[in-house]
Design an enzyme around this catalytic site. Sequence first.
Site, PDB file in Angstrom:
ATOM      1  N   GLY A   1      46.445  34.520  43.455  1.00 46.11           N
ATOM      2  CA  GLY A   1      45.437  34.473  44.506  1.00 46.11           C
ATOM      3  C   GLY A   1      44.447  35.604  44.322  1.00 46.11           C
ATOM      4  O   GLY A   1      44.288  36.130  43.209  1.00 46.11           O
TER       5      GLY A   1
ATOM      6  N   THR B   1      44.294  39.983  48.562  1.00 50.27           N
ATOM      7  CA  THR B   1      45.612  39.558  49.050  1.00 50.27           C
ATOM      8  C   THR B   1      46.714  40.125  48.153  1.00 50.27           C
ATOM      9  O   THR B   1      47.772  40.527  48.647  1.00 50.27           O
ATOM     10  CB  THR B   1      45.699  38.015  49.101  1.00 50.27           C
ATOM     11  OG1 THR B   1      44.599  37.534  49.864  1.00 50.27           O
ATOM     12  CG2 THR B   1      46.988  37.550  49.735  1.00 50.27           C
ATOM     13  N   GLY B   2      46.460  40.166  46.868  1.00 47.63           N
ATOM     14  CA  GLY B   2      47.453  40.725  45.938  1.00 47.63           C
ATOM     15  C   GLY B   2      47.800  42.171  46.296  1.00 47.63           C
ATOM     16  O   GLY B   2      48.968  42.571  46.241  1.00 47.63           O
TER      17      GLY B   2
ATOM     18  N   GLU C   1      48.816  37.470  39.774  1.00 47.01           N
ATOM     19  CA  GLU C   1      47.751  36.849  38.961  1.00 47.01           C
ATOM     20  C   GLU C   1      46.549  36.730  39.879  1.00 47.01           C
ATOM     21  O   GLU C   1      46.517  35.873  40.763  1.00 47.01           O
ATOM     22  CB  GLU C   1      48.200  35.466  38.483  1.00 47.01           C
ATOM     23  CG  GLU C   1      49.393  35.485  37.555  1.00 47.01           C
ATOM     24  CD  GLU C   1      49.050  35.977  36.161  1.00 47.01           C
ATOM     25  OE1 GLU C   1      47.919  35.729  35.701  1.00 47.01           O
ATOM     26  OE2 GLU C   1      49.901  36.624  35.537  1.00 47.01           O
TER      27      GLU C   1
ATOM     28  N   CYS D   1      39.769  31.232  38.565  1.00 49.42           N
ATOM     29  CA  CYS D   1      39.865  32.682  38.355  1.00 49.42           C
ATOM     30  C   CYS D   1      39.118  33.096  37.094  1.00 49.42           C
ATOM     31  O   CYS D   1      38.619  34.211  36.994  1.00 49.42           O
ATOM     32  CB  CYS D   1      41.321  33.098  38.275  1.00 49.42           C
ATOM     33  SG  CYS D   1      42.277  32.134  37.092  1.00 49.42           S
TER      34      CYS D   1
HETATM   35  P1  NAD Z   1      44.031  34.125  48.686  1.00 51.29           P
HETATM   36  O1  NAD Z   1      44.462  35.399  48.095  1.00 51.29           O
HETATM   37  O2  NAD Z   1      43.188  34.172  49.898  1.00 51.29           O
HETATM   38  O3  NAD Z   1      45.300  33.250  49.076  1.00 51.29           O
HETATM   39  C1  NAD Z   1      46.226  32.717  48.146  1.00 51.29           C
HETATM   40  C2  NAD Z   1      47.413  32.200  48.921  1.00 51.29           C
HETATM   41  O4  NAD Z   1      48.134  33.300  49.384  1.00 51.29           O
HETATM   42  C3  NAD Z   1      47.034  31.411  50.176  1.00 51.29           C
HETATM   43  O5  NAD Z   1      47.077  30.035  49.906  1.00 51.29           O
HETATM   44  C4  NAD Z   1      48.069  31.803  51.207  1.00 51.29           C
HETATM   45  O6  NAD Z   1      49.080  30.830  51.278  1.00 51.29           O
HETATM   46  C5  NAD Z   1      48.698  33.058  50.650  1.00 51.29           C
HETATM   47  N1  NAD Z   1      48.462  34.267  51.433  1.00 51.29           N
HETATM   48  C6  NAD Z   1      47.292  34.716  51.936  1.00 51.29           C
HETATM   49  N2  NAD Z   1      47.465  35.922  52.526  1.00 51.29           N
HETATM   50  C7  NAD Z   1      48.767  36.229  52.395  1.00 51.29           C
HETATM   51  C8  NAD Z   1      49.567  37.333  52.787  1.00 51.29           C
HETATM   52  N3  NAD Z   1      49.047  38.381  53.421  1.00 51.29           N
HETATM   53  N4  NAD Z   1      50.877  37.316  52.493  1.00 51.29           N
HETATM   54  C9  NAD Z   1      51.423  36.291  51.827  1.00 51.29           C
HETATM   55  N5  NAD Z   1      50.735  35.206  51.428  1.00 51.29           N
HETATM   56  C10 NAD Z   1      49.412  35.177  51.708  1.00 51.29           C
HETATM   57  O7  NAD Z   1      43.319  33.308  47.525  1.00 51.29           O
HETATM   58  P2  NAD Z   1      42.571  31.910  47.587  1.00 51.29           P
HETATM   59  O8  NAD Z   1      41.222  32.078  48.177  1.00 51.29           O
HETATM   60  O9  NAD Z   1      43.466  30.877  48.127  1.00 51.29           O
HETATM   61  O10 NAD Z   1      42.431  31.636  46.009  1.00 51.29           O
HETATM   62  C11 NAD Z   1      41.383  32.077  45.278  1.00 51.29           C
HETATM   63  C12 NAD Z   1      41.698  33.377  44.570  1.00 51.29           C
HETATM   64  O11 NAD Z   1      42.774  33.208  43.669  1.00 51.29           O
HETATM   65  C13 NAD Z   1      40.537  33.862  43.715  1.00 51.29           C
HETATM   66  O12 NAD Z   1      40.405  35.251  43.854  1.00 51.29           O
HETATM   67  C14 NAD Z   1      40.978  33.523  42.300  1.00 51.29           C
HETATM   68  O13 NAD Z   1      40.383  34.278  41.287  1.00 51.29           O
HETATM   69  C15 NAD Z   1      42.440  33.748  42.397  1.00 51.29           C
HETATM   70  N6  NAD Z   1      43.145  33.040  41.326  1.00 51.29           N
HETATM   71  C16 NAD Z   1      43.733  33.745  40.330  1.00 51.29           C
HETATM   72  C17 NAD Z   1      44.352  33.075  39.272  1.00 51.29           C
HETATM   73  C18 NAD Z   1      44.983  33.799  38.111  1.00 51.29           C
HETATM   74  O14 NAD Z   1      45.723  33.182  37.379  1.00 51.29           O
HETATM   75  N7  NAD Z   1      44.696  35.060  37.909  1.00 51.29           N
HETATM   76  C19 NAD Z   1      44.371  31.678  39.259  1.00 51.29           C
HETATM   77  C20 NAD Z   1      43.758  30.996  40.313  1.00 51.29           C
HETATM   78  C21 NAD Z   1      43.156  31.685  41.344  1.00 51.29           C
END
Ligand code: NAD
Length: 488
Positions: free
Chosen positions: A229, A233-234, A251, A285
């Site tokens: 994500g 959030t990470g 990731e 991403c």
């Molecule tokens: P996000 O970080 O907002 O959320 C990802 C998921 O995390 C959500 O679906 C939710 O279920 C969960 N989440 C959110 N907040 C949380 C918390 N505090 N605790 C636990 N779980 C939580 O990301 P998004 O907008 O859904 O996705 C897009 C992002 O993901 C972009 O930044 C993109 O670059 C990244 N991404 C990275 C990769 C990679 O392989 N590096 C691949 C795809 C997407």
Amino acid sequence: MSTATAAIARHWIDGQWSDSGEHRDSVDPATGEVIGSYAMADVKEAQAAIEAAKRAFADPAWRTDRLLRARVLNRMADRFEERTGDLVELLGQENGKVHDQGRLEVAFAPETLRFNAALALTDTGTNSQVTDGELSMVVRQPVGVAGIIAPWNSPVALGIRSLAPALAAGCTTVMNLPWQTAQTNSLIAELVGETPGLPPGVANTITGGHVSGDVLVRSPDVPTISFTGSTATGKQIGAAAAANLKRVGLELGGKTPLILFEDADLAEALPIVVSALIVFSGQFCMTGSRLLVHERIADQVRTDLAALLRAVQVGPASDPASEMGPIIDKPNVERIDKIVEDAIGQGATVIVRGGPVTDGPLAAGAFYRPTLLEVRDNSMPIVQDEVFGPVLTMQTFSTEAEAIAMANDSQYGLSASVFSRDVDVPLRVALALESGSVWVNDWARLHDQFEEGGFKGSGLGRMRGFAVLDDFVEFKHVRLRPGTTPAA
Ligand code: NAD
């Protein structure tokens, strides 16, 4: 399809379907129409799934039988392959992916499952007779319940990217998939959960968001989290997980530079630049979002790239002529357009404005045409922050060192592309880039045999490759002293 009659997409917990009772609508981002409904997970469902996974881990059947794990993963791969068409259809309907791009995503699943089936069989520790009369060995043991959190932009490929190694390692799992793709999640849950031979409770799948995700992150019964994500959030997840000293694989986001050297083959490179921007509508991403161009070819790139971007056919997945689908929803269209407006206000030059589609048959959907802005200042937010949409910035450079410095001047370090016909330049530049993946004269080519992940703010740990099991195993040193007295 009306919500009153459609089947409700549910969770898969402890070997059965489970309905949390809170039902919401699934929406097609290309039309704004309701296409089904789903049960949304809350704390209770996440806890039930963790309990089921914990019980399944306590039973040695799964964690000690690598032959079983390999067989199950291979069967799962077959099941995903057989249902490719249905998965592509669902990704088109609720994720907006045009079918070619949906197939690209879905094709990862069986490959990743088969690679991890092979890892389940071949993963071994080490041993050594350090001194006479003793033998030391390291055994790798599954860590326990793995919590998997995947984003909406590629739920099939990214959910399986974490699930397959977790299962191969012998962990049991709870996968929190995003509510935006609930219908797809339901089919993923079916294909995983109903695989013959998979013991109940080993692979649980819930549809949720940050509430259910947070339960996984904070639970003392989940010793490892595999998260995909955003970087923001990470960081929150890493901080929360530290309370239990649990390990986290992260990731995260990216801001992929595409570097065009003077000797690049533009006829070949520019269509790749376009793909890097429009695949998954820039919601990837690894989206190529920063174009760095040698100043001597800049004029030609401006003209030729603008023509290619203006020609991109934006439309719904249901239209085979569409080359780029919608953004995930209208609020994200507005968010992206505000970033573009702000950048123009801060001095970016418009080469192709693109932007929201506000009239004609596509106006009801969340469509955004590709945008190209030229900027000079590398510190501008449009260059530094992930946009997560089809917005490309262009900057020029005059030396290789300048190109490398611009590319590396970023909080992110997920991936990069280098375009050049030279023999020496691409490898030299690739080695200097602070980036987990570098492609030469290409973009976003991933293989299960090779590690994928981020430098800097793009992540921690690696998915794919031979390092992929490390997030899911403990290393245990066992020393044997069978007896030091020589045989008579
Ligand atoms: P996000 O970080 O907002 O959320 C990802 C998921 O995390 C959500 O679906 C939710 O279920 C969960 N989440 C959110 N907040 C949380 C918390 N505090 N605790 C636990 N779980 C939580 O990301 P998004 O907008 O859904 O996705 C897009 C992002 O993901 C972009 O930044 C993109 O670059 C990244 N991404 C990275 C990769 C990679 O392989 N590096 C691949 C795809 C997407």
